[in-house]
Every structure is written in structure tokens, then in C-alpha cells.
Design a protein around this motif. Structure first.
Motif, mmCIF file in Angstrom:
data_model
loop_
_atom_site.group_PDB
_atom_site.id
_atom_site.type_symbol
_atom_site.label_atom_id
_atom_site.label_comp_id
_atom_site.label_asym_id
_atom_site.label_seq_id
_atom_site.Cartn_x
_atom_site.Cartn_y
_atom_site.Cartn_z
ATOM 1 N N ALA A 168 3.931 -6.228 3.862
ATOM 2 C CA ALA A 168 4.215 -4.901 3.297
ATOM 3 C C ALA A 168 5.676 -4.579 4.218
ATOM 4 O O ALA A 168 6.341 -3.762 3.641
ATOM 5 C CB ALA A 168 3.301 -4.009 3.558
ATOM 6 N N ALA A 198 8.499 -5.499 1.973
ATOM 7 C CA ALA A 198 8.311 -5.000 0.391
ATOM 8 C C ALA A 198 9.672 -4.257 0.056
ATOM 9 O O ALA A 198 9.844 -3.328 0.718
ATOM 10 C CB ALA A 198 7.045 -4.365 0.226
ATOM 11 N N SER A 224 11.173 -2.303 -3.320
ATOM 12 C CA SER A 224 10.848 -1.650 -4.494
ATOM 13 C C SER A 224 11.652 -2.474 -5.750
ATOM 14 O O SER A 224 12.873 -2.700 -5.530
ATOM 15 C CB SER A 224 11.111 -0.257 -4.577
ATOM 16 O OG SER A 224 10.420 0.521 -3.687
ATOM 17 N N ASP A 251 4.529 2.020 -1.580
ATOM 18 C CA ASP A 251 5.697 1.382 -1.093
ATOM 19 C C ASP A 251 5.188 -0.042 -0.685
ATOM 20 O O ASP A 251 5.824 -0.903 0.364
ATOM 21 C CB ASP A 251 6.334 2.055 -0.030
ATOM 22 C CG ASP A 251 5.521 2.318 0.971
ATOM 23 O OD1 ASP A 251 4.436 2.365 0.762
ATOM 24 O OD2 ASP A 251 6.384 2.680 2.198
ATOM 25 N N GLN A 252 3.776 -0.255 -0.908
ATOM 26 C CA GLN A 252 3.047 -1.783 -0.201
ATOM 27 C C GLN A 252 2.673 -2.552 -1.376
ATOM 28 O O GLN A 252 2.156 -1.993 -2.674
ATOM 29 C CB GLN A 252 2.145 -1.328 0.761
ATOM 30 C CG GLN A 252 2.839 -0.583 1.748
ATOM 31 C CD GLN A 252 1.846 -0.042 3.149
ATOM 32 O OE1 GLN A 252 0.638 -0.671 2.731
ATOM 33 N NE2 GLN A 252 2.241 0.860 3.867
ATOM 34 N N GLU A 253 2.050 -3.742 -0.962
ATOM 35 C CA GLU A 253 1.618 -4.428 -1.903
ATOM 36 C C GLU A 253 0.287 -3.844 -2.408
ATOM 37 O O GLU A 253 -0.568 -3.228 -1.636
ATOM 38 C CB GLU A 253 1.242 -5.871 -1.690
ATOM 39 C CG GLU A 253 0.563 -6.659 -2.264
ATOM 40 C CD GLU A 253 0.642 -8.386 -1.794
ATOM 41 O OE1 GLU A 253 -0.664 -9.035 -2.254
ATOM 42 O OE2 GLU A 253 1.190 -8.624 -0.900
ATOM 43 N N GLY A 280 2.310 -3.240 -11.457
ATOM 44 C CA GLY A 280 2.982 -3.868 -10.239
ATOM 45 C C GLY A 280 4.215 -4.824 -10.603
ATOM 46 O O GLY A 280 3.952 -5.557 -11.527
ATOM 47 N N ASN A 324 5.439 -9.319 -7.054
ATOM 48 C CA ASN A 324 4.927 -9.275 -5.616
ATOM 49 C C ASN A 324 3.956 -8.130 -5.535
ATOM 50 O O ASN A 324 3.185 -7.831 -4.455
ATOM 51 C CB ASN A 324 6.027 -8.823 -4.447
ATOM 52 C CG ASN A 324 7.029 -10.042 -4.357
ATOM 53 O OD1 ASN A 324 6.453 -11.266 -4.666
ATOM 54 N ND2 ASN A 324 8.070 -9.648 -4.082
ATOM 55 N N VAL A 373 3.918 -5.093 -5.987
ATOM 56 C CA VAL A 373 4.362 -3.846 -5.277
ATOM 57 C C VAL A 373 4.661 -2.915 -6.508
ATOM 58 O O VAL A 373 5.280 -3.229 -7.555
ATOM 59 C CB VAL A 373 5.557 -3.876 -4.403
ATOM 60 C CG1 VAL A 373 6.065 -2.633 -3.949
ATOM 61 C CG2 VAL A 373 5.193 -4.902 -3.128
#
Length: 167
Positions: free
Chosen positions: A43, A46, A48, A109-111, A144, A147, A149
């Protein structure tokens, strides 16, 4: 025996030696971060992936308020103004579905987590057979990127509620 002229190493001042030592320390620190970066959480890296402004994700079936008998059901997933592709594929305006069961949207903003409340459909599936215990349940989709995200802006469906009854 013939002697070759070896150029003399210029004399360095103590200030120059200190600067050189400082550069070596910084270089080693940067290398440690780059090489050891794999140990940091994904993360932290990560980024966007952009989504078009008119993108929309929705649940085709079951409808909001549906009563399901027996607990086994098909979830059909819909997407407008974007395409579906498997995880790992980097192509503009595409992603893959994640089904959220009895949970809220994850950090955008994360997986997206992968557990019994966050189902990943990384092969590009648009429908899935799931089984739920008796009771009320919420379902929601979030798209998603390659990845896992969420896109920016995030593309997700309305949260629906269904009731599962024993047969």
C-alpha cells in the motif's frame, strides 16, 4: 622495464572528504530503501489508476430487498463505461470486480483486502455463485485495478440488502 605515468590523485581537502563521505552514506541509504522496499507494505507504493467520469458499477442480481431461499445464489455484476479484465492486466479504463459482503467500502487508496468479506474476481468474472448463512446481508461491488486498488475516482455500486431464509 618501462614505467608508465600514473596520474597523481589530486589532494582532497578535509571538507571535500566529508562531503564525499556524506554522499556515500546517502547513496547507501537510498540503495537500502530501493532494495529493501519489497519489505514495505504494498500500500505504501499504491498508485491510483484513473477511471472515466461516467463509469458506473452495479449489481444486476439479486435486487435490493430480495429474499433468497437456501442461501446459495448467483451474483451478477454490471459495469458501464469501463471494461472488465483480469488482475495484472494494465489497460486504460478497465478493472475487475470485488464483492463486499456485510462490510463497508475499504480504504480507497490501498489494495482491497482479500477475505470472506472481500471476494476478488481477478479472472475477470462478471457473475459468481456464493453461499450465505440465514439472516440479513449487505452486498456491494467495488472495481479494482490491475493491483486490486480502487480507481480514482472510485467506481462502486450502491449497497443492497438481501435476506437469506432456511429452506
Amino acid at each position: 622495464m618501462r614505467r608508465t605515468n600514473i596520474p597523481a590523485v589530486p589532494h582532497r581537502s578535509s571538507a571535500a572528504k566529508t562531503r564525499l563521505r556524506g554522499l556515500r552514506v546517502i547513496s547507501r541509504a537510498l540503495l537500502a530503501v530501493i532494495v529493501g522496499g519489497a519489505a514495505l507494505p504494498i500500500a505504501a507504493f499504491a498508485e491510483s489508476t484513473a477511471s472515466p467520469p461516467a463509469a458506473e458499477e452495479y449489481i444486476i442480481w439479486p435486487p435490493d430487498g430480495a429474499v433468497i431461499h437456501g442461501g446459495k445464489l448467483w451474483v451478477r455484476m454490471g459495469l458501464r463505461n469501463m471494461g472488465v479484465c483480469p488482475k495484472g492486466v494494465v489497460f486504460p479504463n478497465t478493472g475487475h470486480h470485488h464483492l463486499l459482503i456485510d462490510t463497508d467500502l475499504p480504504a480507497l487508496d490501498q489494495e482491497i483486502p482479500s477475505d470472506r468479506n472481500h471476494l476478488h474476481f481477478g479472472a475477470g468474472e462478471t457473475d459468481a455463485r456464493i453461499e450465505l448463512p440465514p439472516g440479513k446481508h449487505t452486498l456491494q461491488l467495488i472495481l479494482g485495478d490491475h493491483n486490486h486498488v480502487p480507481h480514482a475516482p472510485p467506481v462502486y455500486s450502491k449497497k443492497i440488502t438481501i435476506t437469506v431464509q432456511k429452506d
